[in-house]
Design a protein around this motif. Structure first.
Motif, short mmCIF file in Angstrom:
data_model
loop_
_atom_site.label_atom_id
_atom_site.label_comp_id
_atom_site.label_asym_id
_atom_site.label_seq_id
_atom_site.Cartn_x
_atom_site.Cartn_y
_atom_site.Cartn_z
N HIS A 13 -76.79 -137.54 -37.88
CA HIS A 13 -78.13 -137.23 -37.38
C HIS A 13 -79.12 -137.79 -38.38
N TYR A 14 -79.93 -138.78 -37.96
CA TYR A 14 -80.92 -139.36 -38.87
C TYR A 14 -82.10 -138.39 -38.98
N ARG A 15 -82.63 -138.28 -40.17
CA ARG A 15 -83.79 -137.41 -40.40
C ARG A 15 -84.94 -137.80 -39.46
N ASP A 18 -84.61 -137.01 -32.76
CA ASP A 18 -84.38 -135.85 -31.89
C ASP A 18 -83.00 -135.91 -31.23
N ARG A 19 -82.15 -136.85 -31.69
CA ARG A 19 -80.81 -136.94 -31.11
C ARG A 19 -79.80 -137.36 -32.17
N TYR A 20 -78.55 -137.08 -31.87
CA TYR A 20 -77.48 -137.50 -32.77
C TYR A 20 -77.14 -138.97 -32.52
N ALA A 21 -77.01 -139.77 -33.58
CA ALA A 21 -76.59 -141.17 -33.43
C ALA A 21 -75.09 -141.23 -33.18
N LEU A 22 -74.36 -140.28 -33.77
CA LEU A 22 -72.93 -140.11 -33.51
C LEU A 22 -72.67 -138.62 -33.36
N GLY A 39 -70.75 -151.04 -26.65
CA GLY A 39 -71.64 -150.00 -26.15
C GLY A 39 -73.05 -150.53 -26.00
N PRO A 40 -73.89 -149.85 -25.19
CA PRO A 40 -75.27 -150.29 -25.00
C PRO A 40 -76.06 -150.21 -26.30
N ASN A 41 -77.28 -150.74 -26.30
CA ASN A 41 -78.17 -150.61 -27.47
C ASN A 41 -78.33 -149.13 -27.82
N GLY A 42 -78.29 -148.86 -29.10
CA GLY A 42 -78.50 -147.50 -29.57
C GLY A 42 -77.31 -146.57 -29.40
N ALA A 43 -76.15 -147.13 -29.01
CA ALA A 43 -74.97 -146.28 -28.75
C ALA A 43 -74.43 -145.63 -30.03
N GLY A 44 -74.61 -146.31 -31.17
CA GLY A 44 -74.09 -145.76 -32.43
C GLY A 44 -73.11 -146.68 -33.13
N LYS A 45 -72.96 -147.90 -32.66
CA LYS A 45 -71.96 -148.82 -33.22
C LYS A 45 -72.27 -149.17 -34.68
N THR A 46 -73.51 -149.58 -34.94
CA THR A 46 -73.88 -149.94 -36.32
C THR A 46 -73.79 -148.72 -37.23
N THR A 47 -74.19 -147.58 -36.71
CA THR A 47 -74.11 -146.35 -37.51
C THR A 47 -72.67 -146.08 -37.92
N PRO A 85 -72.31 -157.80 -42.21
CA PRO A 85 -73.34 -157.04 -41.51
C PRO A 85 -74.08 -157.86 -40.46
N GLN A 86 -74.77 -157.14 -39.59
CA GLN A 86 -75.54 -157.78 -38.52
C GLN A 86 -76.70 -158.58 -39.11
N GLU A 87 -77.38 -157.97 -40.09
CA GLU A 87 -78.49 -158.67 -40.75
C GLU A 87 -77.89 -159.57 -41.83
N SER A 194 -69.76 -155.66 -30.78
CA SER A 194 -70.31 -156.82 -30.08
C SER A 194 -70.91 -156.41 -28.75
N HIS A 195 -71.84 -157.25 -28.28
CA HIS A 195 -72.34 -157.12 -26.91
C HIS A 195 -71.69 -158.19 -26.04
N HIS A 196 -70.89 -159.05 -26.65
CA HIS A 196 -70.21 -160.11 -25.88
C HIS A 196 -68.92 -159.54 -25.31
N ASP A 248 -83.65 -147.03 -23.80
CA ASP A 248 -84.84 -147.27 -24.61
C ASP A 248 -85.18 -146.02 -25.42
N TYR A 249 -84.89 -146.09 -26.71
CA TYR A 249 -85.23 -144.98 -27.60
C TYR A 249 -86.20 -145.51 -28.65
N ALA A 250 -87.08 -144.65 -29.13
CA ALA A 250 -87.95 -145.06 -30.23
C ALA A 250 -88.17 -143.88 -31.16
N1 ATP Z 1 -82.28 -145.56 -40.06
C1 ATP Z 1 -82.43 -144.91 -38.90
N2 ATP Z 1 -83.31 -143.87 -38.79
C2 ATP Z 1 -83.45 -143.21 -37.63
N3 ATP Z 1 -82.75 -143.47 -36.50
C3 ATP Z 1 -81.86 -144.48 -36.56
C4 ATP Z 1 -81.65 -145.25 -37.74
N4 ATP Z 1 -80.70 -146.19 -37.49
C5 ATP Z 1 -80.34 -146.01 -36.21
N5 ATP Z 1 -81.03 -144.99 -35.66
C6 ATP Z 1 -80.87 -144.48 -34.28
O1 ATP Z 1 -79.52 -144.10 -34.11
C7 ATP Z 1 -79.06 -144.45 -32.81
C8 ATP Z 1 -77.84 -145.36 -32.93
O2 ATP Z 1 -78.28 -146.60 -33.48
P1 ATP Z 1 -77.28 -147.77 -33.87
O3 ATP Z 1 -78.08 -148.84 -34.52
O4 ATP Z 1 -76.12 -147.22 -34.59
O5 ATP Z 1 -76.80 -148.24 -32.40
P2 ATP Z 1 -76.06 -149.59 -31.98
O6 ATP Z 1 -75.02 -149.19 -30.99
O7 ATP Z 1 -75.60 -150.34 -33.16
O8 ATP Z 1 -77.23 -150.37 -31.23
P3 ATP Z 1 -77.49 -151.96 -31.07
O9 ATP Z 1 -76.51 -152.43 -30.05
O10 ATP Z 1 -78.90 -152.00 -30.57
O11 ATP Z 1 -77.31 -152.61 -32.40
C9 ATP Z 1 -80.25 -145.10 -32.09
O12 ATP Z 1 -80.89 -144.09 -31.33
C10 ATP Z 1 -81.14 -145.56 -33.23
O13 ATP Z 1 -82.50 -145.54 -32.83
#
Ligand code: ATP
Length: 250
Positions: A13-15, A18-22, A39-47, A85-87, A194-196, A248-250
């Protein structure tokens, strides 16, 4: 089968969010697998990848790499893993060789050994003639190839890749995928996001589809395709399980 990674009820849970990333994610990955995190954007893969690489801490949960608990063996785990890493993690004003020398020296490789590996690596990815050019002059595909080399110079046992072929042309992608196949054939376990979906379908021995911080399904690509009526590709399975709604999350 020998387990390389075991994840037990991992949550993040990022500080301020309002939702859990994982959320309570459990998963097991075996030795020498090519495991895809989709998984879709924001699914939690990078986390998830960032936690397993030790870059960020989980809110709760446990994980082990080759039997080593993340709580007590941070340094030993770091020595066994490679991260792409992605970046881009590269320094734009330094040359490809200087960048790679910097990353390789972080793993304590001897200068002679490291220089040899850098030479071989640059040659392997078609960049031998660009070794002394600054990274800022490289195309996206060239930078991705150097980025990959930076993560494998120390010959890791487990390699994490976050979208290794994003934004690259077909030619660079082929070189990257061929090198990953080669590493896997030499015994490296690969975990990649990956998204591919087409790439993942052919590259991965097993995949997990993640959505909203949870695993929706996991299995071998062909088994998953066979399990969904009318599906002929992983993309069909993906849409069937995750729907068409935008994330779409922000
Ligand atoms: N440093 C951060 N602070 C707050 N929220 C974050 C942070 N990093 C990621 N999140 C949130 O955590 C959730 C998971 O993000 P994450 O980047 O892990 O998803 P992802 O599956 O890798 O997405 P993408 O396919 O877009 O790369 C998203 O809702 C994102 O907005």
């Amino acid at each position: 089968m020998e387990e390389t990674i075991r994840i037990h009820q991992l949550s993040k849970h990022y500080r301020g969010s309002d939702r859990y990333a994982l959320k309570d994610l459990s998963l097991s990955i075996n030795r020498n697998e090519v495991f895809g995190l989709l998984g879709p954007n924001g699914a939690g893969k990078t986390t998830l990848i960032s936690i397993l690489c030790g870059m960020i801490a989980p809110t709760s949960g446990e994980w082990w790499l080759n039997g080593l608990s993340h709580r007590k063996n941070r340094r030993k785990i770091q020595q066994q893993i490679g991260i792409v890493p992605q970046e881009y993690a590269l320094y734009p004003t330094l040359s490809a060789e200087e960048n790679l020398y910097y990353f390789g020296s972080l793993y304590g490789l001897s200068s002679l050994d490291l220089r040899q590996r850098i030479r071989e690596g640059l040659h392997r990815v078609g960049l031998a003639d660009f070794a002394h050019k600054p990274i800022k002059t490289f195309s996206g595909g060239m930078q991705r190839r150097v980025n990959l080399l930076a993560g494998i110079l120390h010959r890791p046992n487990v390699l994490f890749l976050d979208e290794p072929t994003v934004g690259v042309d077909v030619q660079s992608k082929e070189v990257i995928m061929a090198l990953l196949h080669e590493l896997n054939a030499q015994g490296t376990t690969i975990i990649y996001s990956s998204h591919h979906l087409n790439e993942a379908q052919h590259f991965c021995t097993r995949i997990a589809i993640i959505d909203d911080g949870r695993i929706v399904v996991e299995g071998k690509p062909q088994q998953l395709i066979a399990s969904v009526a009318g599906a002929t590709s992983l993309e069909n399975v993906f849409i069937h399980l995750t729907g068409s709604q935008l994330r779409d999350y922000a």
